[in-house]
Design a protein around this motif. Sequence first.
Motif, mmCIF file in Angstrom:
data_model
loop_
_atom_site.group_PDB
_atom_site.id
_atom_site.type_symbol
_atom_site.label_atom_id
_atom_site.label_comp_id
_atom_site.label_asym_id
_atom_site.label_seq_id
_atom_site.Cartn_x
_atom_site.Cartn_y
_atom_site.Cartn_z
ATOM 1 N N GLN A 109 -25.313 -0.062 23.977
ATOM 2 C CA GLN A 109 -25.378 0.630 22.684
ATOM 3 C C GLN A 109 -26.131 -0.207 21.647
ATOM 4 O OE1 GLN A 109 -22.497 0.090 24.346
ATOM 5 N NE2 GLN A 109 -21.769 2.128 24.896
ATOM 6 N N THR A 110 -25.883 -1.506 21.650
ATOM 7 C CA THR A 110 -26.581 -2.384 20.703
ATOM 8 C C THR A 110 -28.073 -2.401 20.995
ATOM 9 O OG1 THR A 110 -24.596 -3.746 20.456
ATOM 10 C CG2 THR A 110 -26.683 -4.724 19.778
ATOM 11 N N GLY B 119 -23.086 -3.324 15.582
ATOM 12 C CA GLY B 119 -22.979 -3.509 17.033
ATOM 13 C C GLY B 119 -23.284 -4.935 17.442
#
Length: 186
Positions: free
Chosen positions: A72-73, A136
């Motif tokens: 996700q990051t 994130g």
Amino acid sequence: MELEDLKNNWAAMTERLDRLEIENRKQLHKTVDSKVRQMRQRLLLRLTFVVFLLPLFLWNIMRHAEYNFSIQTWVMVCLFVVAIGIRQFTWMYLLDKIDCNRMAVREVCLAEARFRLSFKVGIGISVLLAIPMLTGMLWDMNRFGDPYLMAGAWTGLAVGLMLGLRLFFKAWRGVKELREAIDDLD
């Protein structure tokens, strides 16, 4: 005789006034062109800065295998970089559309208004993408368990925020100066 002299003087004054008005218009066009050129140079400098620092940043992250960011990051980083690239190229394109020599004053004003709107929207989208990306990254860094890494991340975030605000206000000042120069054309 006096009436003829007055008519001749009136015609000479009108001719001089017209020449002065033309010279003033040329000077205003040069000012607007100078502001547009200055903004293009700043954009190109920032784009060059990103192009050279982004690979260094990615190489530095990749060489530390023990610090692995989540998918996700990485997706947020990629979205952010793509948005910055699109924003910079859009601004370059819109700045190229501002040309006093080929356009009427109304068209120059409209082109500048489109650029200013694009500037505001581009900054807003960049900020909206930066917040979840940085969140994130900090979340992932917190999982790594290294207090020095977290201290460095927060310090880097603070310094980056100050530099980003400085760059934003400098760019916004340039946008305002361009607007004022174009307003003088009216």
